[in-house]
Structures are given as structure tokens and as C-alpha cells.
Design an enzyme around this catalytic site. Structure first.
Site, PDB file in Angstrom:
ATOM      1  CB  VAL A  62      -0.955   0.036   1.223  1.00 27.84           C
ATOM      2  CG1 VAL A  62      -1.995  -1.065   1.133  1.00 27.84           C
ATOM      3  CG2 VAL A  62      -0.178  -0.038   2.535  1.00 27.84           C
ATOM      4  CB  SER A  63       0.395   4.606  -1.361  1.00 29.32           C
ATOM      5  OG  SER A  63       0.443   4.160  -2.688  1.00 29.32           O
ATOM      6  CB  SER A  64       0.080   6.294   3.021  1.00 33.92           C
ATOM      7  OG  SER A  64      -1.310   6.093   2.868  1.00 33.92           O
ATOM      8  CD  GLN A  67      -3.389   3.588   0.822  1.00 36.69           C
ATOM      9  OE1 GLN A  67      -2.189   3.481   0.631  1.00 36.69           O
ATOM     10  NE2 GLN A  67      -4.257   3.760  -0.159  1.00 36.69           N
ATOM     11  CD  GLU A 162      -1.778   2.587  -3.665  1.00 36.01           C
ATOM     12  OE1 GLU A 162      -0.703   2.015  -3.896  1.00 36.01           O
ATOM     13  OE2 GLU A 162      -2.746   2.032  -3.148  1.00 36.01           O
TER      14      GLU A 162
END
Length: 200
Positions: A62-64, A67, A162
């Protein structure tokens, strides 16, 4: 294509010549023989030979950090899928942008593939690996005989936010490298691109 001697083959695989002879006795790697009875190894076959204990690797990203719930869902899907296939597996996870090639988990995965430790790579979606350039990793998998399994072949429509973040990251990097980035015209172009990305 040039055939390798046992010494050359052992060096490429990072094992001893006696290990190659043992693999031959076990039927894992059968070399060709010259008229004089010397062993000769095919490079492509050699690269595709997995090390003992090679595993299925499931990769989640995931990006961050906000999440984390999505990351947990990905891992659960991967665990259930791999277990249902009867595969021994491990999960590698990353938190970071899909355009960042320096993530620790991704780097670990690449090294493991190149070291013939990965029998297959399992993803929930293609874009979990990388937003752009996943074909490079898939090509690496092909070169080293690693099977790629993508559970959901359709586009992941839940990742629009995202994708927008990834586009903003690209815009930020490009704008920082622009010559004369203090120029009002360049600043205006960057702001317009950010506004467009924010609407995705």
C-alpha cells in the site's frame, strides 16, 4: 549459445562443483557431455534451477500507513489463496509509493528472484508490485524461471486515490528538476498538473 564448464556453472550458481554433481545424481540438473565425457551446462537452464527450499512469495503493498487495513486485507487474500493451492509461502509487504523502486520489500524480492529462491510470485493485482514498470520485474521472473500468479486480473478500481498520489509524486519530482523552476510559468504548469491529478 556457449556451454559452461562445471567450474563456470558452479561460480554462476554460487555453489561448489560437488553440489552440481550431487544435483546431477538427484536428477535436478542433467548436463550435456562432450565426446571426452566432460560436463557442459546450458546457461538458461542453469538460471532457471531453483535453490533447495525455494518458496512461493506473496507480495502486498500500500502507499501509506493510513492504508494499513487494506494491507491486512491483501495479506489475508494472499494467505488464503496460497494455502488453498497447498503452497509453502512467505509474505513480503511494503508501505510506499508504487513509483518508488527503493522499497525494502521490493529490493528483497528482486534479490531473492535473482538468487533463484522464488518458485512463484503471487499478487492480488498487478499494480501492487509497481504502478509503472512491473513488466521489468515480470521479465526478471521469466529469466529466472519464476512463475507469476495474479489473483485478480481486472483493474483495481479501488486505488484511484493511490494513483493520484503517485501522479502527484511524479509531478513533484519533475518540477523539482525543472531548470528555472522558480519561473512563474513553470510554477503555474506544475500547479495545474497537481490540480488535474487531484481530481482523479
Amino acid at each position: 549459445m556457449k556451454k559452461l564448464t562445471i567450474t563456470e556453472a558452479a561460480k554462476i550458481k554460487g555453489v561448489s562443483a560437488s553440489t552440481l554433481r550431487r544435483w546431477e545424481a538427484e536428477g535436478k540438473l542433467i548436463p550435456e557431455r562432450t565426446a571426452n565425457g566432460h560436463r557442459r551446462y546450458d546457461l538458461a537452464h542453469l538460471l532457471g534451477l531453483k535453490r533447495e527450499g525455494a518458496l512461493t512469495v506473496a507480495y502486498a503493498r500500500v502507499s501509506s500507513h493510513n492504508q494499513k487495513d487494506d494491507l491486512d486485507r491483501q495479506k489475508q487474500v494472499l494467505e488464503l489463496f496460497c494455502a488453498s493451492q497447498g503452497w509453502q509461502f512467505q509474505i513480503i509487504e511494503d508501505i510506499g509509493s508504487g513509483v518508488n523502486y527503493s522499497k525494502g520489500g521490493l529490493q528483497h524480492l528482486i534479490r531473492a528472484i535473482a538468487d533463484n529462491q522464488v518458485e512463484r510470485l503471487v499478487l492480488t493485482h498487478k499494480d501492487r508490485l509497481l504502478r509503472f514498470g512491473s513488466e521489468l520485474i515480470f521479465n526478471l521472473c521469466e529469466q529466472f524461471g519464476t512463475e507469476v500468479v495474479i489473483i485478480n486480473q481486472t483493474e483495481n478500481t479501488s486505488c484511484d486515490e493511490e494513483l493520484a498520489k503517485d501522479l502527484l509524486e511524479i509531478i513533484t519530482v519533475v518540477s523539482a528538476r525543472l531548470n528555472g523552476s522558480r519561473d512563474p510559468k513553470n510554477k503555474r504548469i506544475v500547479e495545474e498538473l497537481k490540480a488535474i491529478a487531484g481530481k482523479l
